[in-house]
Design a protein around this motif. Structure first.
Motif, PDB file in Angstrom:
ATOM      1  N   GLN A  23       0.836  -1.049   0.101  1.00 56.34           N
ATOM      2  CA  GLN A  23       0.076  -0.017   0.045  1.00 56.34           C
ATOM      3  C   GLN A  23       1.033   1.345  -0.032  1.00 56.34           C
ATOM      4  O   GLN A  23       0.447   2.122  -0.352  1.00 56.34           O
ATOM      5  N   SER A  24       1.931   1.334   0.683  1.00 60.79           N
ATOM      6  CA  SER A  24       2.954   2.380   0.512  1.00 60.79           C
ATOM      7  C   SER A  24       4.241   1.879   0.626  1.00 60.79           C
ATOM      8  O   SER A  24       4.723   0.954   1.464  1.00 60.79           O
ATOM      9  N   VAL A  25       5.018   2.274  -0.329  1.00 60.05           N
ATOM     10  CA  VAL A  25       6.563   1.829  -0.365  1.00 60.05           C
ATOM     11  C   VAL A  25       7.267   2.648   0.520  1.00 60.05           C
ATOM     12  O   VAL A  25       6.710   3.855   1.045  1.00 60.05           O
ATOM     13  N   LYS A  26       8.340   1.985   1.140  1.00 66.56           N
ATOM     14  CA  LYS A  26       9.015   2.618   2.398  1.00 66.56           C
ATOM     15  C   LYS A  26      10.409   3.155   1.850  1.00 66.56           C
ATOM     16  O   LYS A  26      10.959   2.965   0.906  1.00 66.56           O
ATOM     17  N   ALA A  59      15.612  13.147 -11.382  1.00 64.84           N
ATOM     18  CA  ALA A  59      16.304  13.376 -12.952  1.00 64.84           C
ATOM     19  C   ALA A  59      15.383  13.092 -13.947  1.00 64.84           C
ATOM     20  O   ALA A  59      14.216  12.740 -13.730  1.00 64.84           O
ATOM     21  N   SER A  60      15.573  13.761 -15.086  1.00 67.41           N
ATOM     22  CA  SER A  60      14.852  13.635 -16.152  1.00 67.41           C
ATOM     23  C   SER A  60      14.747  12.260 -16.875  1.00 67.41           C
ATOM     24  O   SER A  60      15.745  11.379 -16.780  1.00 67.41           O
ATOM     25  N   LEU A  61      13.555  11.710 -17.159  1.00 63.54           N
ATOM     26  CA  LEU A  61      13.312  10.363 -17.593  1.00 63.54           C
ATOM     27  C   LEU A  61      12.533  10.482 -18.847  1.00 63.54           C
ATOM     28  O   LEU A  61      12.068  11.341 -19.349  1.00 63.54           O
ATOM     29  N   GLU A  62      12.755   9.138 -19.583  1.00 64.88           N
ATOM     30  CA  GLU A  62      12.187   9.003 -20.823  1.00 64.88           C
ATOM     31  C   GLU A  62      10.802   8.568 -20.759  1.00 64.88           C
ATOM     32  O   GLU A  62      10.540   7.356 -19.875  1.00 64.88           O
ATOM     33  N   LEU A  63       9.839   8.945 -21.495  1.00 63.52           N
ATOM     34  CA  LEU A  63       8.503   8.068 -21.427  1.00 63.52           C
ATOM     35  C   LEU A  63       8.480   6.800 -22.090  1.00 63.52           C
ATOM     36  O   LEU A  63       9.215   6.349 -22.764  1.00 63.52           O
ATOM     37  N   ASN A  64       7.686   5.844 -21.149  1.00 60.23           N
ATOM     38  CA  ASN A  64       7.771   4.518 -21.446  1.00 60.23           C
ATOM     39  C   ASN A  64       8.983   3.890 -21.046  1.00 60.23           C
ATOM     40  O   ASN A  64       9.273   2.526 -21.384  1.00 60.23           O
ATOM     41  N   GLY A  65       9.992   4.367 -20.447  1.00 58.31           N
ATOM     42  CA  GLY A  65      11.486   3.974 -20.121  1.00 58.31           C
ATOM     43  C   GLY A  65      11.128   2.963 -18.797  1.00 58.31           C
ATOM     44  O   GLY A  65      10.224   3.581 -17.853  1.00 58.31           O
ATOM     45  N   ARG A  66      11.868   2.027 -18.477  1.00 59.49           N
ATOM     46  CA  ARG A  66      11.942   1.090 -17.397  1.00 59.49           C
ATOM     47  C   ARG A  66      13.088   1.472 -16.376  1.00 59.49           C
ATOM     48  O   ARG A  66      14.290   1.442 -17.275  1.00 59.49           O
ATOM     49  N   TYR A  67      12.942   1.697 -15.321  1.00 57.01           N
ATOM     50  CA  TYR A  67      13.917   2.126 -14.503  1.00 57.01           C
ATOM     51  C   TYR A  67      14.078   1.643 -13.102  1.00 57.01           C
ATOM     52  O   TYR A  67      13.004   1.072 -12.665  1.00 57.01           O
ATOM     53  N   VAL A  68      15.294   1.548 -12.395  1.00 57.46           N
ATOM     54  CA  VAL A  68      15.144   1.229 -10.939  1.00 57.46           C
ATOM     55  C   VAL A  68      15.217   2.239 -10.372  1.00 57.46           C
ATOM     56  O   VAL A  68      16.221   3.257 -10.393  1.00 57.46           O
ATOM     57  N   PHE A  69      14.277   2.282  -9.408  1.00 56.72           N
ATOM     58  CA  PHE A  69      14.265   3.488  -8.283  1.00 56.72           C
ATOM     59  C   PHE A  69      14.250   3.174  -6.951  1.00 56.72           C
ATOM     60  O   PHE A  69      14.048   1.869  -6.503  1.00 56.72           O
ATOM     61  N   GLN A  70      14.853   4.164  -6.394  1.00 57.44           N
ATOM     62  CA  GLN A  70      15.017   3.968  -4.750  1.00 57.44           C
ATOM     63  C   GLN A  70      14.101   5.057  -4.285  1.00 57.44           C
ATOM     64  O   GLN A  70      13.922   6.380  -4.771  1.00 57.44           O
ATOM     65  N   VAL A  71      13.248   4.487  -3.243  1.00 56.16           N
ATOM     66  CA  VAL A  71      12.382   5.486  -2.629  1.00 56.16           C
ATOM     67  C   VAL A  71      13.259   6.356  -1.611  1.00 56.16           C
ATOM     68  O   VAL A  71      13.665   5.932  -0.585  1.00 56.16           O
ATOM     69  N   LYS A  72      13.150   7.529  -1.692  1.00 54.57           N
ATOM     70  CA  LYS A  72      13.981   8.544  -0.832  1.00 54.57           C
ATOM     71  C   LYS A  72      12.954   9.127   0.216  1.00 54.57           C
ATOM     72  O   LYS A  72      13.271   9.524   1.468  1.00 54.57           O
ATOM     73  N   ALA A  73      11.434   9.384  -0.355  1.00 49.14           N
ATOM     74  CA  ALA A  73      10.501   9.752   0.619  1.00 49.14           C
ATOM     75  C   ALA A  73       9.234   9.309   0.488  1.00 49.14           C
ATOM     76  O   ALA A  73       9.153   9.178  -0.743  1.00 49.14           O
ATOM     77  N   ASN A  74       8.319   9.221   1.321  1.00 49.88           N
ATOM     78  CA  ASN A  74       7.125   8.739   0.775  1.00 49.88           C
ATOM     79  C   ASN A  74       5.958   9.606   1.322  1.00 49.88           C
ATOM     80  O   ASN A  74       4.854   9.591   1.318  1.00 49.88           O
ATOM     81  N   ASP A  75       6.479  10.610   2.307  1.00 52.32           N
ATOM     82  CA  ASP A  75       5.546  11.598   3.073  1.00 52.32           C
ATOM     83  C   ASP A  75       6.158  13.028   2.753  1.00 52.32           C
ATOM     84  O   ASP A  75       7.431  13.175   3.317  1.00 52.32           O
ATOM     85  N   PRO A  76       5.238  14.147   2.324  1.00 56.30           N
ATOM     86  CA  PRO A  76       4.062  13.904   2.022  1.00 56.30           C
ATOM     87  C   PRO A  76       3.945  13.483   0.562  1.00 56.30           C
ATOM     88  O   PRO A  76       2.849  13.454   0.047  1.00 56.30           O
ATOM     89  N   VAL A  77       4.989  13.817  -0.247  1.00 58.65           N
ATOM     90  CA  VAL A  77       4.947  13.253  -1.757  1.00 58.65           C
ATOM     91  C   VAL A  77       6.096  12.155  -1.947  1.00 58.65           C
ATOM     92  O   VAL A  77       7.364  12.002  -1.286  1.00 58.65           O
ATOM     93  N   LEU A  78       5.766  11.203  -2.750  1.00 61.75           N
ATOM     94  CA  LEU A  78       6.644  10.159  -2.956  1.00 61.75           C
ATOM     95  C   LEU A  78       7.840  10.600  -3.914  1.00 61.75           C
ATOM     96  O   LEU A  78       7.767  11.205  -4.775  1.00 61.75           O
TER      97      LEU A  78
END
Length: 681
Positions: A23-26, A59-78
């Motif tokens: 429900q919420s990534v950490k 960072a700037s990303l490309e539309l439809n691109g697949r990336y590995v993301f790391q969650v830096k914060a989830n509150d108040p904005v992901l």
């Protein structure tokens, strides 16, 4: 489980927590995702698993691109940080990411990370560190990787004992009974001179193999009493009193002193197994202390009947604990009197009945024209009545009570509950609370058992349930066998140990198979026996691991040995639903999924959904003959559900193809053995 359309359907119907992100990534978690839309100010719509989330990017990303993301914060904005492009088949990129995190790269580690990417499983650096440590110790790298992936999909603790339990279950098709039999072959023959720990292992193993058919209810009572003597809680004693098997004036602590209980219980158990060894004088005194009169009298009766009984122990009378048949009837009677509501609701009902009794007592001390204080108490009592019964849980409680009360008493209760909302004009307090209502409610609440007392009840009922599934009817017999097997296995061992620690009490570990094995492993035993004990322990630990628990919902998957229930195949169930006030699955809003392997219908899936206690059942089978059986069985199912407060809505039959899974692979393919169970319906 085979890869037939039915088994594929069962897997597809299951709620698969791995197919969606939590429900919420950490913060700190890494996960692969796809960019669906780009927004101004470095924002984007990202697909993480099956969910779409708006995130702030760094960072700037490309539309439809697949990336590995790391969650830096989830509150108040992901807020997401890009680690790298998510290309599952690019070994160099995965190796680069591992080095970036401080890990050396090898084939096994790269394979695991690629699988995490592919399945959209979130993970942290610490998760990888713990997983790699287990992989370094594991044998059979491919299976080790599958087990770790399963653990991370289901957010399990990445710990070696958890991995060992799952590895044992996923890596073998050996049934639990076969594992026990293998251990039995290594277990030396036990005698009275054998270490007590190994005797306990043998006894517990026999129970789990459903072979303790000679067990006497008197000896089981003696063992339970013995175990409880040094505890502040004595649930067996309370159970016997509530069941009417023991006078409330007789206490076990009075009847059997702490100094004599162990000796008496062991002697009594030996006597029941071998009456010919009885010497009456042995019971005159134990450790220099006189035994209680009811034990002495019981022994005298045993002596008198010994020659006539010829080992028929079930017919031996006892001054306080009656014959086995009387015990059986009274225990089953109190079992049937248990209200199918939560312990919290039972406590609220008991508190309300106490208030009812207090109010009627105060009424008797007043004149016919009530004094003001009594009027105030009446209003307060009506308010308490309204609070209890005029709620969703209260309305359910009222429906349940209707099945446990005589119609006249229940009508009186309904009148009282209605009066709490709109007091009837001209109705006196005496008319609103007849004596019969008080008696009925007092009897019901007095017979309700605590959880500990219920455990003792199930243990005693299981004595009569051995070797047959029809002692109490199919439903009750199956439930008793289910509960007694779970408790005998030691599934709650750690919970009970923790509770005993909190209460500053000791725990008798050899009453369950898990506890007995843990103690037996401390003995001087062969390495072969130690290895077999560990295998059994791993299988036991693997039973309750499949739990998905959130604040609002719970999902529980059970993989139980079919031998516990007299079945050839293992039992596999998936239960999920909303949580109730006690944090358990709410039986009013839940779903239960069964995979069965029946003698005639073969592979069958039953999908049962409950919404506001209204039940819908869908049966899937490749055998269309199942559709012809439904009309004949539906009335019995409808009647049975009605007795426990549920309403049957529909029973439908479908072929597996109708669910649209034929020829398709499921996202939850299981690489390990999952049998169903063979049950006559």
């Amino acid at each position: 489980m085979s890869t037939s359309p039915v088994s594929n359907l069962f897997q597809a119907l299951q709620s698969n927590p791995a197919s969606k992100v939590q429900q919420s990534v950490k913060p700190g978690q890494m996960i692969s995702g796809k960019v669906l839309k780009l927004y101004p100010q470095q924002k984007a719509l990202i697909q993480l698993g099956s969910r779409e989330m708006t995130a702030q990017l760094e960072a700037s990303l490309e539309l439809n691109g697949r990336y590995v993301f790391q969650v830096k914060a989830n509150d108040p904005v992901l807020t997401l940080q890009v680690m790298q492009e998510a290309v599952t088949n690019n070994i160099d990129q995965v190796a680069s990411m591992l080095k970036q995190l401080g890990f050396s790269a090898n084939k096994q580690r790269i394979d695991l990370v690629q699988q995490l990417y592919k399945n959209n499983v979130p993970f942290t650096e610490q998760n990888l560190k713990e997983a790699f440590a287990i992989m370094a110790q594991a044998k059979g790298g491919k299976l080790a990787q599958q087990v770790l992936l399963h653990m991370m999909k289901h957010s399990m603790p990445i710990r070696l004992p958890v991995w060992q339990a799952l590895h044992s279950r996923m890596g073998t098709e050996t049934s639990f009974l076969s594992t026990l039999q293998i251990m039995k072959q290594e277990l030396p023959l036990t005698s009275s001179s054998s270490p007590k720990a190994l005797q306990a292992v043998h006894h517990s193993m026999q129970r789990m193999m459903n072979k303790s058919v000679s067990e006497s209810v008197h000896s089981v009572i003696a063992n339970l009493v013995d175990a409880e003597m040094h505890s502040k809680h004595q649930p067996t004693m309370a159970l016997l009193q509530k069941a009417g098997l023991l006078s409330g004036a007789v206490t076990l602590r009075d009847a059997l002193t702490q100094q004599t209980i162990s000796g008496i219980s062991h002697r009594l158990e030996g006597l029941l197994n071998n009456p010919s060894t009885l010497h009456q004088r042995e019971w005159g005194a134990v450790n220099g202390k006189q035994t209680n009169s009811f034990i002495s009298e019981g022994v005298k009766q045993l002596v008198a009947l010994k020659s006539r009984q010829e080992g028929n122990l079930g017919a031996i009378p006892h001054p306080h604990l009656s014959s086995e048949q009387v015990i059986k009837n009274k225990l089953h009677s109190i079992y049937q009197q248990q209200l199918p509501v939560s312990q919290g609701m039972k406590q609220q009902l008991s508190h309300w009945v106490n208030s009812l009794q207090q109010f009627t007592t105060s009424m008797k001390g007043s004149k016919e024209n009530a004094i003001p204080s009594t009027d105030q108490q009446w209003k307060a009592f009506l308010q308490q009545t309204s609070s209890l019964f005029h709620s969703s849980n209260g309305e359910k409680l009222l429906q349940v009570l209707q099945r446990y009360m005589h119609q006249h008493s229940w009508n009186s209760l309904k009148t009282l509950v209605d009066a709490a909302v709109l007091p009837a004009v001209g109705t006196s307090k005496q008319e609103a609370i007849p004596a019969a209502l008080q008696t009925s409610l007092s009897d019901i609440t007095a017979n309700q058992l605590t959880k500990e007392e219920q455990h003792s009840l199930i243990r005693l009922l299981s004595v009569y349930n051995q070797g047959s599934q029809n002692q109490y009817g199919i439903r009750d017999s199956f439930y008793i066998q289910w509960k007694s097997a779970l408790e005998a296995s030691g599934m709650n061992y750690e919970h009970n140990l923790f509770k005993s620690f909190q209460d500053n009490e000791s725990i008798t570990v050899d009453h369950t198979l898990k506890g007995a094995i843990l103690k037996g492993m401390q003995e001087n035993i062969s390495s072969a026996l130690l290895d077999k004990m560990q295998n059994v322990l791993h299988q036991l630990n693997g039973i309750p691991l499949q739990v998905q628990d959130t604040e609002q919902t719970m999902q529980l998957q059970l993989h139980l040995p079919g031998e516990w229930f007299g079945m050839e195949q293992n039992l596999f169930m998936d239960m999920e639903g909303k949580k109730n006030e006690n944090g358990d699955i709410d039986p009013d809003y839940c779903r239960i999924l069964f995979y069965l392997e029946l003698a005639a219908l073969k592979e069958t899936v039953i999908d049962m959904r409950v919404q506001k206690r209204i039940v819908q059942v869908t049966i899937y089978s490749v055998n269309e003959a199942a559709a012809d059986v439904i009309p004949a069985l539906k009335p019995a199912l409808e009647s049975g559900l009605e007795k426990i407060g549920y309403q049957l809505s529909t029973v439908r039959f479908k072929l597996p193809d109708e669910q649209g899974t034929n020829g398709k692979k499921t996202s939850a393919v299981r690489s390990y053995y999952e049998g169903g169970f063979d049950l006559k319906i």
